[in-house]
Design a protein around this motif. Structure first.
Motif, mmCIF file in Angstrom:
data_model
loop_
_atom_site.group_PDB
_atom_site.id
_atom_site.type_symbol
_atom_site.label_atom_id
_atom_site.label_comp_id
_atom_site.label_asym_id
_atom_site.label_seq_id
_atom_site.Cartn_x
_atom_site.Cartn_y
_atom_site.Cartn_z
ATOM 1 N N ASP A 35 58.057 -32.206 8.242
ATOM 2 C CA ASP A 35 58.657 -32.970 7.141
ATOM 3 C C ASP A 35 57.735 -33.147 5.946
ATOM 4 O OD1 ASP A 35 60.833 -33.149 8.737
ATOM 5 O OD2 ASP A 35 60.825 -35.324 8.962
ATOM 6 N N GLU A 36 56.460 -32.840 6.092
ATOM 7 C CA GLU A 36 55.550 -32.978 4.955
ATOM 8 C C GLU A 36 55.958 -32.098 3.784
ATOM 9 O OE1 GLU A 36 51.159 -33.680 5.786
ATOM 10 O OE2 GLU A 36 51.773 -32.749 7.668
ATOM 11 N N MET A 37 56.603 -30.976 4.085
ATOM 12 C CA MET A 37 56.951 -30.032 3.019
ATOM 13 C C MET A 37 57.888 -30.660 1.991
ATOM 14 S SD MET A 37 59.754 -27.445 4.663
ATOM 15 C CE MET A 37 61.417 -28.009 5.043
ATOM 16 N N TYR A 38 58.758 -31.584 2.417
ATOM 17 C CA TYR A 38 59.694 -32.173 1.467
ATOM 18 C C TYR A 38 58.956 -32.882 0.335
ATOM 19 C CZ TYR A 38 62.982 -31.429 5.317
ATOM 20 O OH TYR A 38 63.727 -30.876 6.320
ATOM 21 N N TYR A 39 57.860 -33.520 0.673
ATOM 22 C CA TYR A 39 57.153 -34.353 -0.295
ATOM 23 C C TYR A 39 56.112 -33.554 -1.088
ATOM 24 C CZ TYR A 39 59.599 -37.481 2.739
ATOM 25 O OH TYR A 39 60.604 -38.066 3.464
#
Length: 550
Positions: A35-39
């Motif tokens: 989920d880090e990629m979203y930010y």
């Protein structure tokens, strides 16, 4: 007469230990949470287009599932320290460490036992989900920090009643506001529970007129809602569809068996994630809880209500994640600390046993790390880190014998694990795909502002996008047929390269890392001394295709 130094029993010691021992694991992509990629993707896009309110995915699509604050934390790291793995995570690590003094202050307000603050601080500093969430640029650790700030406000209000200083109202409302701007409805739900508890609890009720402190409420509402209003003015109500679907539609389930299963998981995890601390008082835990609760029913009752509330909410979600328990974990740590030190304190002998168990695990991890680095190779400073970890573990083993600071020894023995684990993950993950591609671009003088198409796993696209920074326009595509002619360069993984069916005659490996699923092949490569060849054979590879005009 020997006197214990004041800093040993302050929150500063566990906080610094947390930063120093977890930092090496956190500030590079030893483990990259999906989920880090979203930010990170959205923050880089903000730097490129100057729009700091609208969030985009790596493929150019809009994303409104989470409020803006987490994106801004990543952006602040990028703008301050440059675009890199460590700058994407640094503020999350700092705010994770910042939970420790908040918990210390909550316990200090309770004030019934001078040992309670430092015990609470070490328990929360060593909590595995607090640690792991602090090593990722996702909303959960920020939510935990701001909800703990709100809990500090509640604790002060319950302690001092209707005569409490106004700062506790500011803590409560600002904590909820920032938490809502971080993750939305979970903060609102816990805030509603806290408000209801303060008004209706039977031990120390707070008047509604006391809680209706308009300056804090007004500023809190502005902080909580301004992004939602801005998006409404820009996109209309359609943006709410994605937000509500993520917050309610995708999360809430209604099957009875699923709810029961998640409830059991939540209860077990709430207990088991406090190992080894919970293991210090397996006997007499009920009596210890009763004695602690009777000590300050209003505050400990709030802790119990919040823990039960998060367990109930977690049971209702369609997909269970352990990090959903984070917002109330700090208050649970204070409650557990009260149980452990009430009447008959946890034995030093028990802490010695747990300390030595964790130190033994550390030595096993260090042995594996040394084997990996001797076989796979690594920078000199990793061997220095290995020596420091070994020396510190031997020192702690010796200190555990004296039993003079068993709490601190146990806490350090647990945190040591993350310093040791980073030694194992380094040869597998570092340099990550982003840094390898960055090095390739520097050596081949790829023109700035070039358009690059990416074909492959979205999560590795995020790493590469961080490596390239805002100077290059990289967009993710589902297939080569979607890539416009204006994209002169292509980066793709091995499966997508095979799909191209030699449409482009020249390609070269731009990045290769070991694939952990081929652990047996990696071990045999180390034994046989042919790691370079086997890494190319079994590793995760990304390829560079130049289709620009000659």
């Amino acid at each position: 007469m020997n006197k214990t130094p004041e800093w040993i029993n302050s929150y500063g010691f566990p906080m610094i230990a947390f930063l120093v021992l977890v930092g090496p694991f956190a500030l590079d992509f030893h483990l990259h949470y999906p989920d880090e990629m979203y930010y990170t993707d959205a923050a880089i896009r903000m730097m490129q287009n100057g729009d700091f309110l609208t969030t985009y995915l790596g493929n150019g699509e809009l994303r409104f599932k989470k409020p803006i604050l987490t994106y801004w934390f990543v952006l602040a790291g990028f703008k301050t320290l440059g675009v890199a793995a460590y700058s994407s995570r640094i503020l999350f690590l700092l705010f994770g460490a910042g939970i420790i003094p908040l918990v210390y202050q909550i316990a200090k307000i309770i004030g019934k036992n001078p040992k309670l603050p430092i015990w609470s601080a070490w328990i929360i500093a060593t909590h595995p989900i607090i640690i792991f969430s602090s090593t990722r640029s996702i909303p959960d650790i920020l939510l935990a920090f701001f909800m703990t700030l709100a809990a500090l406000g509640v604790t002060g209000l319950l302690k001092y009643g209707n005569d409490s200083p106004k700062r506790y109202l500011w803590f409560f409302y600002l904590g909820l506001a920032f938490a809502f701007e971080t993750k939305g409805l979970p903060a609102a739900a816990l805030g509603f529970v806290a408000m209801a508890y303060m008004i209706f609890n039977p031990w120390n009720r707070i008047k509604i007129t006391k809680l209706l402190y308009l300056p804090a409420i007004g500023i809190g509402l502005f902080i909580a809602l301004f992004w939602f209003i801005a998006m409404y003015l820009k996109f209309g109500p359609v943006y709410l569809d994605s937000f509500i679907e993520d917050q309610v539609g995708m999360r809430v389930g209604n099957r009875v068996w699923m709810i029961v299963r998640h409830f059991v998981f939540a209860v077990l995890l709430m207990v088991l994630l406090f190992i080894p601390w919970i293991g210090l008082r397996l006997k007499g835990v009920v009596a210890g809880f009763k004695a602690t609760f009777d000590q300050d029913k209003a505050i400990y009752g709030f802790a119990v209500v919040w823990v039960l509330s998060i367990i109930g909410m977690t049971a209702m979600v369609s997909t269970f994640y352990e990090r959903y328990l984070l917002p109330v974990t700090p208050m649970a740590a204070v409650l557990l600390a009260g149980i452990l030190i009430r009447k008959n304190p946890a034995s030093n002998k028990g802490m010695k046993i747990w300390s030595r168990l964790f130190l033994a695990i550390n030595w096993l991890v260090l042995a594996v790390g040394l084997f990996a680095h001797l076989g796979l190779g690594g920078p000199f400073w990793i061997y220095f880190q290995w020596f420091i970890a070994l020396a510190l573990s031997l020192f702690l083993w010796k200190r555990s014998e004296k039993l003079d600071h068993p709490l601190q020894t146990l806490g350090l023995s647990i945190l040591m694990l993350f310093l040791s684990i980073s030694i194992i993950t380094h040869p597998l993950s570092i340099p990550n795909q982003g840094r390898q591609v960055q090095s390739y671009f520097e050596n081949h003088e790829i023109p700035k502002n070039s358009k690059i198409a990416f074909l492959g796993n979205l999560h590795y696209a995020s790493k590469i996008r961080i490596g390239l920074g805002p100077d290059y326009i990289m967009k993710t595509f589902a297939s080569i047929d979607e890539v416009p002619e204006s994209y002169a360069y292509i980066i793709c993984d091995e499966p997508n390269l095979k799909k191209l069916e030699n449409r482009f005659p020249q390609s070269e490996i731009i990045s290769v890392n070991w694939d952990p699923k081929y652990i047996n092949e990696m071990i045999m490569a180390i034994i046989n001394g042919n790691t370079a060849e086997e890494k190319i054979k079994w590793g995760k590879k990304y390829y560079w295709i130049d289709r620009s005009p000659v």
